[in-house]
Design a protein around this motif. Structure first.
Motif, PDB file in Angstrom:
ATOM      1  N   GLN A  38      -3.315   1.838  14.156  1.00 45.25           N
ATOM      2  CA  GLN A  38      -4.694   1.964  14.490  1.00 45.25           C
ATOM      3  C   GLN A  38      -5.456   2.013  13.369  1.00 45.25           C
ATOM      4  O   GLN A  38      -6.549   1.544  13.099  1.00 45.25           O
ATOM      5  CB  GLN A  38      -5.125   2.810  15.701  1.00 45.25           C
ATOM      6  CG  GLN A  38      -4.448   2.060  16.979  1.00 45.25           C
ATOM      7  CD  GLN A  38      -2.918   2.579  17.277  1.00 45.25           C
ATOM      8  OE1 GLN A  38      -2.349   3.290  16.665  1.00 45.25           O
ATOM      9  NE2 GLN A  38      -2.084   1.876  18.178  1.00 45.25           N
ATOM     10  N   TYR A  39      -5.107   3.410  12.881  1.00 45.58           N
ATOM     11  CA  TYR A  39      -6.075   3.908  11.747  1.00 45.58           C
ATOM     12  C   TYR A  39      -5.896   2.864  10.586  1.00 45.58           C
ATOM     13  O   TYR A  39      -6.975   2.301   9.602  1.00 45.58           O
ATOM     14  CB  TYR A  39      -5.856   4.955  11.185  1.00 45.58           C
ATOM     15  CG  TYR A  39      -6.533   5.591  10.115  1.00 45.58           C
ATOM     16  CD1 TYR A  39      -7.959   5.735  10.045  1.00 45.58           C
ATOM     17  CD2 TYR A  39      -5.986   5.733   8.798  1.00 45.58           C
ATOM     18  CE1 TYR A  39      -8.896   6.021   9.194  1.00 45.58           C
ATOM     19  CE2 TYR A  39      -6.906   6.159   7.786  1.00 45.58           C
ATOM     20  CZ  TYR A  39      -8.489   6.434   7.909  1.00 45.58           C
ATOM     21  OH  TYR A  39      -9.105   6.769   6.741  1.00 45.58           O
ATOM     22  N   LEU A  40      -4.688   2.236  10.173  1.00 44.36           N
ATOM     23  CA  LEU A  40      -4.452   1.289   9.179  1.00 44.36           C
ATOM     24  C   LEU A  40      -5.255   0.009   9.411  1.00 44.36           C
ATOM     25  O   LEU A  40      -5.963  -0.531   8.577  1.00 44.36           O
ATOM     26  CB  LEU A  40      -2.890   0.909   9.036  1.00 44.36           C
ATOM     27  CG  LEU A  40      -2.372  -0.113   8.057  1.00 44.36           C
ATOM     28  CD1 LEU A  40      -2.543   0.731   6.610  1.00 44.36           C
ATOM     29  CD2 LEU A  40      -1.031  -0.306   8.097  1.00 44.36           C
ATOM     30  N   GLU A  41      -5.306  -0.367  10.790  1.00 52.17           N
ATOM     31  CA  GLU A  41      -6.252  -1.827  11.220  1.00 52.17           C
ATOM     32  C   GLU A  41      -7.591  -1.240  10.710  1.00 52.17           C
ATOM     33  O   GLU A  41      -8.219  -2.104  10.191  1.00 52.17           O
ATOM     34  CB  GLU A  41      -5.926  -2.037  12.522  1.00 52.17           C
ATOM     35  CG  GLU A  41      -6.862  -3.157  13.006  1.00 52.17           C
ATOM     36  CD  GLU A  41      -6.155  -4.363  12.744  1.00 52.17           C
ATOM     37  OE1 GLU A  41      -6.972  -5.503  12.597  1.00 52.17           O
ATOM     38  OE2 GLU A  41      -4.970  -4.551  12.796  1.00 52.17           O
ATOM     39  N   PRO A  56      -8.293   8.256   1.229  1.00 50.99           N
ATOM     40  CA  PRO A  56      -8.725   7.894   2.939  1.00 50.99           C
ATOM     41  C   PRO A  56      -9.093   9.265   3.280  1.00 50.99           C
ATOM     42  O   PRO A  56      -8.567  10.515   2.938  1.00 50.99           O
ATOM     43  CB  PRO A  56      -7.648   7.331   3.251  1.00 50.99           C
ATOM     44  CG  PRO A  56      -6.572   7.771   2.588  1.00 50.99           C
ATOM     45  CD  PRO A  56      -7.012   7.941   1.162  1.00 50.99           C
ATOM     46  N   GLU A  57      -9.515   9.092   4.735  1.00 48.23           N
ATOM     47  CA  GLU A  57      -9.894  10.357   5.509  1.00 48.23           C
ATOM     48  C   GLU A  57      -8.512  11.148   5.537  1.00 48.23           C
ATOM     49  O   GLU A  57      -7.441  10.266   6.079  1.00 48.23           O
ATOM     50  CB  GLU A  57     -10.464   9.950   6.620  1.00 48.23           C
ATOM     51  CG  GLU A  57     -10.800  11.040   7.490  1.00 48.23           C
ATOM     52  CD  GLU A  57     -11.492  10.435   8.911  1.00 48.23           C
ATOM     53  OE1 GLU A  57     -11.761  11.322   9.963  1.00 48.23           O
ATOM     54  OE2 GLU A  57     -11.850   9.518   8.997  1.00 48.23           O
ATOM     55  N   ASN A  58      -8.284  12.106   5.674  1.00 47.04           N
ATOM     56  CA  ASN A  58      -7.145  13.077   5.790  1.00 47.04           C
ATOM     57  C   ASN A  58      -6.180  12.868   4.723  1.00 47.04           C
ATOM     58  O   ASN A  58      -5.147  13.519   5.023  1.00 47.04           O
ATOM     59  CB  ASN A  58      -6.469  12.856   7.271  1.00 47.04           C
ATOM     60  CG  ASN A  58      -7.247  13.042   8.323  1.00 47.04           C
ATOM     61  OD1 ASN A  58      -8.214  14.026   8.436  1.00 47.04           O
ATOM     62  ND2 ASN A  58      -7.384  12.554   9.480  1.00 47.04           N
ATOM     63  N   GLY A  59      -6.541  12.380   3.689  1.00 52.38           N
ATOM     64  CA  GLY A  59      -5.450  11.965   2.538  1.00 52.38           C
ATOM     65  C   GLY A  59      -5.839  12.919   1.626  1.00 52.38           C
ATOM     66  O   GLY A  59      -6.700  13.491   1.512  1.00 52.38           O
ATOM     67  N   VAL A  86       1.091  -1.254   0.014  1.00 55.85           N
ATOM     68  CA  VAL A  86      -0.056  -0.028  -0.212  1.00 55.85           C
ATOM     69  C   VAL A  86       0.737   1.116   0.025  1.00 55.85           C
ATOM     70  O   VAL A  86       1.656   1.473   0.903  1.00 55.85           O
ATOM     71  CB  VAL A  86      -0.921   0.095   1.204  1.00 55.85           C
ATOM     72  CG1 VAL A  86      -1.915   1.061   1.184  1.00 55.85           C
ATOM     73  CG2 VAL A  86      -1.640  -0.962   1.467  1.00 55.85           C
ATOM     74  N   THR A  87       0.654   2.153  -0.722  1.00 50.59           N
ATOM     75  CA  THR A  87       1.498   3.510  -0.965  1.00 50.59           C
ATOM     76  C   THR A  87       0.257   4.592  -1.102  1.00 50.59           C
ATOM     77  O   THR A  87      -0.995   4.591  -1.292  1.00 50.59           O
ATOM     78  CB  THR A  87       2.391   3.522  -2.293  1.00 50.59           C
ATOM     79  OG1 THR A  87       1.599   3.316  -3.414  1.00 50.59           O
ATOM     80  CG2 THR A  87       3.367   2.339  -2.191  1.00 50.59           C
ATOM     81  N   ASN A  88       0.832   5.873  -0.729  1.00 53.28           N
ATOM     82  CA  ASN A  88       0.264   7.075  -0.784  1.00 53.28           C
ATOM     83  C   ASN A  88      -0.740   7.151   0.376  1.00 53.28           C
ATOM     84  O   ASN A  88      -1.851   7.899   0.259  1.00 53.28           O
ATOM     85  CB  ASN A  88      -0.659   7.055  -2.074  1.00 53.28           C
ATOM     86  CG  ASN A  88       0.066   7.229  -3.536  1.00 53.28           C
ATOM     87  OD1 ASN A  88       1.432   7.661  -3.400  1.00 53.28           O
ATOM     88  ND2 ASN A  88      -0.515   7.018  -4.400  1.00 53.28           N
ATOM     89  N   LEU A  89      -0.241   6.722   1.288  1.00 52.99           N
ATOM     90  CA  LEU A  89      -0.919   6.706   2.787  1.00 52.99           C
ATOM     91  C   LEU A  89      -0.821   8.012   3.183  1.00 52.99           C
ATOM     92  O   LEU A  89       0.496   8.607   3.242  1.00 52.99           O
ATOM     93  CB  LEU A  89      -0.571   5.600   3.749  1.00 52.99           C
ATOM     94  CG  LEU A  89      -1.089   4.277   3.470  1.00 52.99           C
ATOM     95  CD1 LEU A  89      -0.296   3.042   4.302  1.00 52.99           C
ATOM     96  CD2 LEU A  89      -2.581   4.253   3.628  1.00 52.99           C
ATOM     97  N   PRO A  90      -1.689   8.781   4.195  1.00 48.31           N
ATOM     98  CA  PRO A  90      -1.414   9.825   4.558  1.00 48.31           C
ATOM     99  C   PRO A  90      -0.178   9.916   5.622  1.00 48.31           C
ATOM    100  O   PRO A  90      -0.170   8.790   6.318  1.00 48.31           O
ATOM    101  CB  PRO A  90      -2.960   9.977   5.638  1.00 48.31           C
ATOM    102  CG  PRO A  90      -3.801   9.443   4.906  1.00 48.31           C
ATOM    103  CD  PRO A  90      -3.133   8.105   4.279  1.00 48.31           C
ATOM    104  N   ARG A  91       0.594  10.842   5.803  1.00 48.88           N
ATOM    105  CA  ARG A  91       1.921  10.806   6.381  1.00 48.88           C
ATOM    106  C   ARG A  91       1.605  10.814   7.997  1.00 48.88           C
ATOM    107  O   ARG A  91       2.514  10.493   8.872  1.00 48.88           O
ATOM    108  CB  ARG A  91       2.785  11.842   6.193  1.00 48.88           C
ATOM    109  CG  ARG A  91       3.274  11.740   4.698  1.00 48.88           C
ATOM    110  CD  ARG A  91       3.968  10.467   4.270  1.00 48.88           C
ATOM    111  NE  ARG A  91       4.247  10.171   2.954  1.00 48.88           N
ATOM    112  CZ  ARG A  91       5.589  10.469   2.599  1.00 48.88           C
ATOM    113  NH1 ARG A  91       6.804  10.859   3.215  1.00 48.88           N
ATOM    114  NH2 ARG A  91       5.590  10.310   1.218  1.00 48.88           N
ATOM    115  N   ASN A  92       0.366  11.103   8.290  1.00 50.30           N
ATOM    116  CA  ASN A  92       0.268  11.209   9.802  1.00 50.30           C
ATOM    117  C   ASN A  92      -0.699   9.836  10.122  1.00 50.30           C
ATOM    118  O   ASN A  92      -1.143   9.956  11.223  1.00 50.30           O
ATOM    119  CB  ASN A  92      -0.806  12.297  10.136  1.00 50.30           C
ATOM    120  CG  ASN A  92      -1.986  12.481   9.420  1.00 50.30           C
ATOM    121  OD1 ASN A  92      -2.170  11.565   8.488  1.00 50.30           O
ATOM    122  ND2 ASN A  92      -3.055  13.353   9.790  1.00 50.30           N
TER     123      ASN A  92
END
Length: 214
Positions: A114-117, A166-169, A104-110
């Motif tokens: 827990q959010y990934l789960e 995703p949220e905040n992305g 998985v790439t381009n995830l929010p840096r913050n």
């Protein structure tokens, strides 16, 4: 041939895979936990051969099928440190456990673990997850590996999340089968087969293996 098939079926009733092992759990500790149920023929924790990094899962092969079944009923869901064990019959082969590891790439840096789960957990049982972080800053790099229990779960996650923001992305996610999965799969089966051979030969109780964890 029928006799061989019967042996395979019997082995499937005695060999267990244990997911969600604590990162620091040793084979000795795993053996000590499962031998309380009945005689154990082999016990292995999956690890990276070069680094010794635990993959977070292992195999326990009992002498008797009834002990394996009792171990599932007794130890499945047991809280050990910060993990809750998942104990089930091992599957030495099968299409449903191929292509289960996602890159998985381009995830929010913050993003947090827990959010990934939370983000990926709704599509199936996550066996392992690894949120990559910068070695200098310790901050997430926006990259993660997420391994599901079954291929169909991984495919559902791809269908739902690849290209989604995703949220905040700020950019769409890239979710695909991890390219190095073939090597990990080979290590997985090599470990299972070693445990199988060890149990048939009756030599030794401890081996080396495991899975990653976060």
């Amino acid at each position: 041939m029928a006799e061989y098939q019967g042996k395979r079926e019997n082995d499937m009733k005695t060999n267990l895979i244990i997911n969600y092992l604590p990162q620091n759990m040793t084979e000795k500790e795993l053996y000590s936990m499962f031998v309380t149920i009945g005689p154990v023929e082999s016990c292995r924790v999956m690890k990276d051969f070069k680094t010794g990094y635990s993959y977070g899962f292992g195999f326990v092969n009992y002498a008797k099928a009834e002990d394996a079944s009792r171990a599932i009923g007794t130890l499945n869901g047991l809280q050990v440190q910060n993990k809750r064990l998942k104990v089930s019959f091992a599957r030495p082969s099968g299409e449903d456990i191929k292509e289960t590891n996602l890159y998985v790439t381009n995830l929010p840096r913050n993003i947090t673990e827990q959010y990934l789960e939370q983000l990926f957990g709704k599509y199936g049982t996550i066996v392992q997850k690894n949120l990559l972080k910068d070695k200098v800053t310790g901050m997430p790099r926006g990259v993660a590996f997420v391994r599901y229990d079954r291929r169909e779960e991984a495919q559902q996650a791809i269908n739902a999340l690849n290209g989604a923001i995703p949220e905040n992305g700020t950019e769409p996610l890239s979710v695909k089968i991890a390219e190095e999965h073939g090597k990990q799969k080979a290590a997985y089966y090599a470990g299972w087969q070693a445990g199988y051979n060890q149990s048939r030969g009756g030599d030794g109780l401890y081996g080396k293996k495991r899975t990653y964890q976060y």
